[in-house]
Design an enzyme around this catalytic site. Structure first.
Site, mmCIF file in Angstrom:
data_model
loop_
_atom_site.group_PDB
_atom_site.id
_atom_site.type_symbol
_atom_site.label_atom_id
_atom_site.label_comp_id
_atom_site.label_asym_id
_atom_site.label_seq_id
_atom_site.Cartn_x
_atom_site.Cartn_y
_atom_site.Cartn_z
ATOM 1 N N ARG A 78 44.035 44.930 37.191
ATOM 2 C CA ARG A 78 44.590 44.066 35.924
ATOM 3 C C ARG A 78 46.206 44.417 35.297
ATOM 4 O O ARG A 78 46.154 43.964 34.397
ATOM 5 C CB ARG A 78 43.894 44.177 35.207
ATOM 6 C CG ARG A 78 42.142 42.948 34.845
ATOM 7 C CD ARG A 78 41.233 42.602 33.613
ATOM 8 N NE ARG A 78 39.946 42.357 34.317
ATOM 9 C CZ ARG A 78 39.963 41.087 34.499
ATOM 10 N NH1 ARG A 78 40.538 40.143 34.661
ATOM 11 N NH2 ARG A 78 39.380 40.709 35.259
ATOM 12 N N HIS A 81 39.459 45.585 47.324
ATOM 13 C CA HIS A 81 39.712 44.673 46.771
ATOM 14 C C HIS A 81 40.774 44.626 45.987
ATOM 15 O O HIS A 81 41.444 45.744 44.937
ATOM 16 C CB HIS A 81 38.101 44.035 45.344
ATOM 17 C CG HIS A 81 38.397 42.857 45.244
ATOM 18 N ND1 HIS A 81 39.596 42.536 44.711
ATOM 19 C CD2 HIS A 81 37.363 41.948 45.100
ATOM 20 C CE1 HIS A 81 38.876 40.866 44.307
ATOM 21 N NE2 HIS A 81 37.692 41.020 45.030
ATOM 22 N N TYR A 111 43.571 41.241 40.243
ATOM 23 C CA TYR A 111 42.918 39.922 39.723
ATOM 24 C C TYR A 111 44.283 39.661 39.713
ATOM 25 O O TYR A 111 44.440 37.699 39.501
ATOM 26 C CB TYR A 111 42.175 40.418 38.611
ATOM 27 C CG TYR A 111 40.972 41.227 39.288
ATOM 28 C CD1 TYR A 111 39.764 39.940 40.399
ATOM 29 C CD2 TYR A 111 40.460 41.270 38.156
ATOM 30 C CE1 TYR A 111 38.861 40.379 40.132
ATOM 31 C CE2 TYR A 111 39.093 41.490 38.109
ATOM 32 C CZ TYR A 111 38.796 41.285 39.908
ATOM 33 O OH TYR A 111 36.837 41.537 40.187
ATOM 34 N N HIS A 122 42.137 37.173 47.121
ATOM 35 C CA HIS A 122 41.049 35.865 46.400
ATOM 36 C C HIS A 122 42.784 34.636 47.161
ATOM 37 O O HIS A 122 43.739 35.563 46.349
ATOM 38 C CB HIS A 122 41.044 35.586 45.184
ATOM 39 C CG HIS A 122 39.658 36.078 44.436
ATOM 40 N ND1 HIS A 122 39.915 36.629 43.093
ATOM 41 C CD2 HIS A 122 39.158 36.817 45.389
ATOM 42 C CE1 HIS A 122 38.468 37.134 43.132
ATOM 43 N NE2 HIS A 122 38.123 37.214 43.934
ATOM 44 N N GLU A 147 38.597 35.642 50.744
ATOM 45 C CA GLU A 147 37.018 35.095 49.760
ATOM 46 C C GLU A 147 36.820 33.800 49.730
ATOM 47 O O GLU A 147 38.246 33.228 48.678
ATOM 48 C CB GLU A 147 37.313 36.085 49.086
ATOM 49 C CG GLU A 147 35.963 35.913 48.235
ATOM 50 C CD GLU A 147 35.759 36.931 46.760
ATOM 51 O OE1 GLU A 147 35.050 36.772 46.428
ATOM 52 O OE2 GLU A 147 36.330 38.227 46.442
ATOM 53 N N ASP A 194 31.474 34.820 49.435
ATOM 54 C CA ASP A 194 30.407 35.745 48.093
ATOM 55 C C ASP A 194 28.883 34.323 48.147
ATOM 56 O O ASP A 194 29.426 33.874 47.723
ATOM 57 C CB ASP A 194 31.325 35.558 47.222
ATOM 58 C CG ASP A 194 31.118 36.700 45.973
ATOM 59 O OD1 ASP A 194 29.728 35.516 45.213
ATOM 60 O OD2 ASP A 194 31.526 37.448 45.053
ATOM 61 N N HIS A 246 29.686 32.863 44.649
ATOM 62 C CA HIS A 246 30.666 31.647 44.915
ATOM 63 C C HIS A 246 30.348 30.927 45.568
ATOM 64 O O HIS A 246 30.275 29.535 44.991
ATOM 65 C CB HIS A 246 31.912 32.540 45.273
ATOM 66 C CG HIS A 246 32.273 33.722 44.458
ATOM 67 N ND1 HIS A 246 33.674 34.266 44.914
ATOM 68 C CD2 HIS A 246 32.047 33.882 43.015
ATOM 69 C CE1 HIS A 246 33.977 35.135 43.783
ATOM 70 N NE2 HIS A 246 32.515 35.230 42.913
ATOM 71 N N HIS A 249 30.076 39.769 49.654
ATOM 72 C CA HIS A 249 29.615 39.886 48.408
ATOM 73 C C HIS A 249 28.227 39.461 48.019
ATOM 74 O O HIS A 249 27.620 37.968 47.950
ATOM 75 C CB HIS A 249 30.994 39.780 47.074
ATOM 76 C CG HIS A 249 31.833 40.149 47.671
ATOM 77 N ND1 HIS A 249 33.444 39.704 47.670
ATOM 78 C CD2 HIS A 249 32.248 41.697 48.680
ATOM 79 C CE1 HIS A 249 34.073 40.663 47.203
ATOM 80 N NE2 HIS A 249 33.639 41.896 48.107
ATOM 81 N N ASP A 288 31.808 31.233 37.689
ATOM 82 C CA ASP A 288 31.779 32.429 38.676
ATOM 83 C C ASP A 288 31.565 33.617 37.357
ATOM 84 O O ASP A 288 32.495 34.631 37.181
ATOM 85 C CB ASP A 288 33.701 33.112 38.979
ATOM 86 C CG ASP A 288 33.933 33.913 39.575
ATOM 87 O OD1 ASP A 288 32.968 34.602 39.889
ATOM 88 O OD2 ASP A 288 35.126 34.763 39.633
ATOM 89 N N HIS A 292 28.574 36.857 37.590
ATOM 90 C CA HIS A 292 27.744 37.888 38.575
ATOM 91 C C HIS A 292 26.315 37.891 37.552
ATOM 92 O O HIS A 292 26.663 38.078 36.666
ATOM 93 C CB HIS A 292 28.000 38.742 39.335
ATOM 94 C CG HIS A 292 29.381 38.500 40.079
ATOM 95 N ND1 HIS A 292 30.495 39.553 40.782
ATOM 96 C CD2 HIS A 292 30.022 37.231 40.680
ATOM 97 C CE1 HIS A 292 30.986 38.673 41.901
ATOM 98 N NE2 HIS A 292 31.168 37.549 41.646
ATOM 99 N N GLU A 330 28.427 43.262 43.749
ATOM 100 C CA GLU A 330 29.330 43.708 42.442
ATOM 101 C C GLU A 330 28.204 43.415 41.314
ATOM 102 O O GLU A 330 29.380 41.724 40.322
ATOM 103 C CB GLU A 330 30.423 42.423 42.511
ATOM 104 C CG GLU A 330 31.486 42.932 44.397
ATOM 105 C CD GLU A 330 32.560 41.263 44.335
ATOM 106 O OE1 GLU A 330 33.833 42.079 44.685
ATOM 107 O OE2 GLU A 330 31.968 40.169 44.579
#
Length: 287
Positions: free
Chosen positions: A36, A66, A69, A106, A143, A179, A182, A216, A229, A231, A261
């Site tokens: 981030r 990964h 973001y 992503h 993804e 995923d 997702h 994922h 979204d 998890h 994840e």
């Protein structure tokens, strides 16, 4: 089978490998820097050497990175796009340096444009980021997303189009990471036997399972088609233990790397999720 989890790099990249091994994983995923922040810290040669040694000693393959973001290669905002292109190039460079097999990304957001235009914007940003870069050894995995807001990639058709447009213009190898959370949130019913078969048929036809090395493996707090979204721990969400038993033991999927994840709400949740997947892969259905 390859059962793994996303682990923290606190204390160094090699610590992530040690954490994965301690949890009984034989594959794992990491961020190489804060996901981030635009700023990237240095990668030290000694840490990379330790990472490689620990992976070899503990059979930790593949290593999945990964991406950040904040990256949005499809953005029409010139400042965000410029930052995203630079950051994505750095993600690739870092994945290559540490010897990661895969970089998961992503696709980004198509805000203020059509989906079709967003796909073309993403591919353009991707090609700009990889220009002149030797990407030998790493494969980019696009993804699928939950379809929240203006997120690209919730439909397999969108992911396939991105790869189709990009491949003729780059030497970068491109595949997909699916995923489970997702999928369900986007409307692919992976929780039922019939829904899973339909989803896998669509994925096989549109993506090709030879191009899907990583799954994922996340339960979903949101219901089918919710576009949420969020998890959940394995067996505690909308997919459930029976759903994951089918997923893990499906002949089209057993050779994939399953990477958790899932949240760590309580101490030991990470180990419990790894162990749950292991038990489900032996054919046991947990009650």
């Amino acid at each position: 089978m390859r059962i793994g989890i996303h682990t923290s790099t606190t204390g160094g990249l090699h610590q992530a490998a040690l954490r994965a091994a301690a949890l009984g994983a034989n594959t794992f995923q990491i961020f190489t820097s804060s996901p981030r922040m635009w700023r990237y810290g240095p990668i030290h040669a000694k840490d990379v050497e330790e990472l490689r040694r620990i992976r070899a000693e503990n059979d930790l393959y593949p290593l999945v990175v990964h991406d950040n973001y904040l990256i949005n290669l499809a953005s029409l905002d010139e400042a965000i796009r410029a930052k995203s292109v630079l950051a994505f190039r750095q993600e690739l460079e870092r994945a290559i340096v540490i010897g990661a097999e895969y970089l998961v990304a992503h696709p980004g957001s198509y805000k203020n444009q059509s989906v079709e235009s967003g796909i073309h914007s993403f591919v353009g940003g991707l090609l700009e980021a990889v220009e002149g870069l030797d990407t030998t050894g790493v494969t980019l995995l696009l993804e699928n997303t939950a379809g929240q807001g203006s997120a690209l990639g919730s439909r397999f058709e969108e992911l396939a189009e991105m790869r189709r447009l990009a491949l003729p213009q780059t030497s970068l190898k491109i595949g997909y990471c699916l995923d489970t959370c997702h999928c369900l949130a986007a409307g692919y019913d992976v929780a039922t036997a019939e829904g899973l078969e339909r989803t896998l048929q669509d994925a096989q036809q549109l993506l090709g399972f030879d191009n899907v090395p990583v799954i994922h493996t996340n339960d979903s707090r949101g219901a089918l088609g919710s576009h949420l979204d969020r998890h959940e721990n394995i067996g505690e969400g909308q997919i459930g233990l029976e759903g994951f038993h089918r997923i893990l033991n499906h002949p089209l999927l057993r050779q994939k790397a399953f990477v958790l994840e899932t949240p760590i709400d309580q101490p030991g949740d990470d180990l419990r999720n790894v162990n749950t997947l292991k038990q489900l892969t032996t054919g046991m259905q947990l009650v």
